[in-house]
Each structure stands twice: as structure tokens, then as C-alpha cells.
Design a protein around this motif. Structure first.
Motif, short mmCIF file in Angstrom:
data_model
loop_
_atom_site.label_atom_id
_atom_site.label_comp_id
_atom_site.label_asym_id
_atom_site.label_seq_id
_atom_site.Cartn_x
_atom_site.Cartn_y
_atom_site.Cartn_z
N GLU A 41 0.84 -1.19 0.00
CA GLU A 41 0.00 0.00 0.00
C GLU A 41 0.88 1.24 0.00
OE1 GLU A 41 -2.89 -0.16 3.12
OE2 GLU A 41 -3.24 -2.28 2.76
N ARG A 42 0.38 2.28 -0.61
CA ARG A 42 1.13 3.53 -0.65
C ARG A 42 1.41 4.03 0.75
NH1 ARG A 42 -0.30 7.59 -5.37
NH2 ARG A 42 0.56 6.28 -6.99
N GLY A 43 2.61 4.54 0.93
CA GLY A 43 2.97 5.12 2.21
C GLY A 43 3.50 4.13 3.23
N GLU A 44 3.36 2.82 2.97
CA GLU A 44 3.87 1.85 3.92
C GLU A 44 5.39 1.82 3.87
OE1 GLU A 44 1.90 -2.04 5.04
OE2 GLU A 44 1.34 -1.81 2.93
N GLN A 45 6.00 1.65 5.02
CA GLN A 45 7.45 1.46 5.06
C GLN A 45 7.73 0.13 4.39
OE1 GLN A 45 10.39 2.50 7.05
NE2 GLN A 45 9.61 4.56 6.92
N LEU A 46 8.56 0.14 3.37
CA LEU A 46 8.79 -1.03 2.55
C LEU A 46 9.29 -2.22 3.36
CD1 LEU A 46 8.73 -2.12 -0.33
CD2 LEU A 46 11.07 -1.36 -0.60
N SER A 47 10.36 -2.07 4.11
CA SER A 47 10.92 -3.22 4.82
C SER A 47 9.96 -3.76 5.88
CB SER A 47 12.28 -2.88 5.43
OG SER A 47 12.15 -1.85 6.38
N GLN A 48 9.24 -2.88 6.56
CA GLN A 48 8.27 -3.33 7.55
C GLN A 48 7.12 -4.08 6.89
OE1 GLN A 48 7.14 0.26 9.54
NE2 GLN A 48 8.91 0.25 10.90
N ALA A 49 6.65 -3.58 5.77
CA ALA A 49 5.55 -4.22 5.06
C ALA A 49 5.98 -5.60 4.55
CB ALA A 49 5.09 -3.35 3.90
N LEU A 50 7.20 -5.69 4.02
CA LEU A 50 7.69 -6.97 3.53
C LEU A 50 7.87 -7.96 4.67
CD1 LEU A 50 10.25 -5.72 0.87
CD2 LEU A 50 8.03 -6.79 0.45
N SER A 51 8.40 -7.50 5.78
CA SER A 51 8.59 -8.36 6.94
C SER A 51 7.26 -8.90 7.44
CB SER A 51 9.33 -7.61 8.04
OG SER A 51 9.67 -8.47 9.08
N ARG A 52 6.25 -8.05 7.49
CA ARG A 52 4.91 -8.50 7.91
C ARG A 52 4.36 -9.53 6.93
NH1 ARG A 52 4.11 -3.12 9.21
NH2 ARG A 52 2.99 -2.72 7.28
N ALA A 53 4.55 -9.29 5.65
CA ALA A 53 4.04 -10.22 4.63
C ALA A 53 4.74 -11.58 4.75
CB ALA A 53 4.23 -9.64 3.24
N ILE A 54 6.03 -11.57 5.00
CA ILE A 54 6.76 -12.83 5.18
C ILE A 54 6.20 -13.57 6.40
CG2 ILE A 54 9.01 -13.83 5.81
CD1 ILE A 54 10.25 -11.45 4.13
N ALA A 55 5.95 -12.83 7.47
CA ALA A 55 5.48 -13.43 8.72
C ALA A 55 4.11 -14.08 8.57
CB ALA A 55 5.44 -12.38 9.82
#
Length: 152
Positions: A41-55
Motif C-alpha cells: 500500500e502507498r505510504g507503507e514502510q517497505l521493509s516493515q511491510a515486507l517483513s509483515r508479509a513474510i510473517a
């Protein structure tokens, strides 16, 4: 789990060919796939968003291409995936796309050059963590796609 599959790849290497076809094949099987271009989503911190998706994914598929290790973001992703693999037993399926699996495990060939460059710009501990994760994924059973006629 939110996603069946988290797909890790270096866009410049495989987005317009192999990864697009893999994504479509997974979707055709009814799987919900985290694919960064579609799901962030726009505005999401990339690394945090990816880490959440992996989890919140059952399986991570890593498309290891010749320049995968040149990308800091790919290595951060890979490190996170391999942490979840060792701690939470997440399933990790590597695809060795036109690369030798032993070059991944031994950090040789183009991968050695990429890590050498990271060592000049990043902290020793960070690069060591990436190398460990990279070598570990090279030891896993996966698919080796070498570009021969049998791959088509």
C-alpha cells in the motif's frame, strides 16, 4: 496465515519473464501470493511491510538470479525469510534461476562480487548475517532452472 506464498525475487532480473509466469501459475492454482507490486500500500514502510508479509505467509519462494545478491533489499528479505525458516519452520523453496546452486551455497561467482561490494558499504555484522542466510538457502532442496531446452 494471510498469504499462501511470499514471492522473493530481484525485479530487474526476472519480473518481466519468469516471475510473471510463476505468479500467474500460482494464482491459477488458487493460491494467494504476496507480490510486492500488487500488495504494497502507498505510504507503507517497505521493509516493515515486507517483513509483515513474510510473517503471515505459509511458504516463501525465492527466485535466485545472477544479480539477486546485489540488491540490499533482496538480502534483507532473504535474511528475514531464513530467520522464519529456522525459528518457525516456515517452508522455503528456492528456485535457482540460471545460477548454480553451489555458487549460492559457497557464495561464489557473481554472488562473491556482490558481497564484496556490500562489504565496502555496509557493516560487517549486517553482511555476515546476509552471507549466512544466503549460504543456508543454497543448501535447501529446490528447482534448478539452467536455461536449457528442457526448461521451456
Amino acid at each position: 496465515m494471510k498469504y499462501h506464498v511470499f514471492l522473493s525475487f530481484r525485479g530487474e532480473d526476472t519480473r518481466l519473464n519468469f516471475t510473471t509466469h510463476l505468479l500467474q501459475a500460482l494464482k491459477d492454482e488458487g493460491l494467494d501470493v504476496f507480490f510486492d507490486e500488487e500488495k504494497l500500500e502507498r505510504g507503507e514502510q517497505l521493509s516493515q511491510a515486507l517483513s509483515r508479509a513474510i510473517a503471515v505467509s505459509n511458504i516463501s519462494i525465492i527466485v535466485l538470479s545472477a544479480d539477486y545478491a546485489s540488491s540490499k533489499s533482496c538480502l534483507v528479505e532473504l535474511s528475514d525469510i531464513m530467520d522464519r525458516y529456522s525459528v518457525e519452520q516456515q517452508i522455503v523453496l528456492p528456485i535457482f534461476y540460471h545460477v548454480n546452486p553451489s555458487d549460492v551455497e559457497n557464495i561464489d561467482g557473481s554472488f562473491k562480487k556482490s558481497f564484496d561490494e556490500h562489504e565496502t558499504r555496509r557493516s560487517v555484522d549486517e553482511v555476515k548475517q546476509w552471507k549466512t542466510a544466503f549460504a543456508e538457502v543454497g543448501k535447501l532442496q529446490g528447482w534448478h532452472i539452467d536455461g536449457s531446452i528442457s526448461d521451456r
